[in-house]
Design an enzyme around this catalytic site. Sequence first.
Site, PDB file in Angstrom:
ATOM      1  N   HIS A  24       0.881  -1.230  -0.070  1.00  0.00           N
ATOM      2  CA  HIS A  24      -0.009   0.068  -0.144  1.00  0.00           C
ATOM      3  C   HIS A  24       0.680   1.090   0.012  1.00  0.00           C
ATOM      4  O   HIS A  24       0.228   2.432   0.100  1.00  0.00           O
ATOM      5  CB  HIS A  24      -0.960  -0.015   1.225  1.00  0.00           C
ATOM      6  CG  HIS A  24      -1.875  -1.115   1.005  1.00  0.00           C
ATOM      7  ND1 HIS A  24      -1.469  -2.383   1.793  1.00  0.00           N
ATOM      8  CD2 HIS A  24      -3.053  -1.442   0.773  1.00  0.00           C
ATOM      9  CE1 HIS A  24      -2.512  -3.157   1.755  1.00  0.00           C
ATOM     10  NE2 HIS A  24      -3.444  -2.539   1.071  1.00  0.00           N
TER      11      HIS A  24
ATOM     12  N   ARG B 250      -3.796   4.997  -3.584  1.00  0.00           N
ATOM     13  CA  ARG B 250      -5.174   5.126  -2.875  1.00  0.00           C
ATOM     14  C   ARG B 250      -5.020   6.559  -2.402  1.00  0.00           C
ATOM     15  O   ARG B 250      -6.130   6.843  -1.537  1.00  0.00           O
ATOM     16  CB  ARG B 250      -5.370   4.300  -1.771  1.00  0.00           C
ATOM     17  CG  ARG B 250      -5.611   2.695  -2.061  1.00  0.00           C
ATOM     18  CD  ARG B 250      -5.700   1.916  -1.019  1.00  0.00           C
ATOM     19  NE  ARG B 250      -5.881   0.276  -1.536  1.00  0.00           N
ATOM     20  CZ  ARG B 250      -6.757  -0.352  -1.502  1.00  0.00           C
ATOM     21  NH1 ARG B 250      -7.943   0.070  -0.869  1.00  0.00           N
ATOM     22  NH2 ARG B 250      -7.155  -1.515  -1.737  1.00  0.00           N
TER      23      ARG B 250
ATOM     24  N   ASP C  53     -14.114  18.558  18.465  1.00  0.00           N
ATOM     25  CA  ASP C  53     -15.399  18.471  18.878  1.00  0.00           C
ATOM     26  C   ASP C  53     -15.641  18.211  20.238  1.00  0.00           C
ATOM     27  O   ASP C  53     -14.754  17.315  20.830  1.00  0.00           O
ATOM     28  CB  ASP C  53     -16.387  17.998  17.852  1.00  0.00           C
ATOM     29  CG  ASP C  53     -15.914  16.259  17.846  1.00  0.00           C
ATOM     30  OD1 ASP C  53     -14.954  16.126  17.107  1.00  0.00           O
ATOM     31  OD2 ASP C  53     -16.647  15.524  18.632  1.00  0.00           O
TER      32      ASP C  53
END
Length: 233
Positions: A4, A43, A204
Amino acid sequence: MSIHIGAKENEIAQTVLLPGDPLRAKYIAENFLEDAKCYNEVRGMYGFTGYYKGKRVSVQGTGMGVPSLSIYVNELINSYNVKNLIRIGTCGSLQPDIKLRDIVIAMSSSTDSAINKIRFNGMDYAPTASFKLLKKAYDKAMELGIQPKVGNILTTDTFYNDDPDSWKLWAKFGVLAVEMETAGLYTLAAKYNVDALTILTVSDSLVTGEATTAEERQKTFMNMVKIALEIAE
Ligand SMILES: O=P(O)(O)O[C@H]1O[C@H](CO)[C@@H](O)[C@H]1O
Ligand SMILES: O=c1cc[nH]c(=O)[nH]1
């Protein structure tokens, strides 16, 4: 080259910063590193190597969640000999005194993921930070005038939980914040005897419901990047 990551041997530094968001990796390369070269676009999971104050450093996107991060961390360690892995991520605060944009350093990570239940035949493993990196990051943050919160965090598999109050149990037991990768990172670092640390910025709050925008998440979290780059070896 690994499955990858398209880098050649020696194109990745021994210290790698790991944001979940590949665009954060690009932003850091463009704004913090000198002579940065992109070594991975497979990717769209960007990876760059450049220099920070003369030190060779890489920054590699990991994607979201333990399975995605684990692919990159396995390959960075086993195919590219990486020794220091510093996750720089966003998190949700679980405590009223931890506010938007605060820095959280993960000493350890609880998890609702089954990865370690599977790995340890149903028993509980305690994923823990590298003390070397933790101490360096804490000392550097204080030197920069940043007071980080240091403690246990939660690595969850479910960003959207069926029970919106499920975080409250973790909060009651002192867990500081929630994110989605660190238990995997710390476990793999221990397995391969390398150093890992997670530094987070609060994006958050589950306590108040406040949140920052996606653009802010990508670009405005300079303090954690500065701490991570300063402690790079
Ligand atoms: O900002 P990053 O590093 O992606 O980290 C957090 O943000 C994602 C969820 O929005 C998860 O990956 C979580 O761990
Ligand atoms: O995993 C995450 C990341 C940021 N904020 C959250 O609430 N959860």
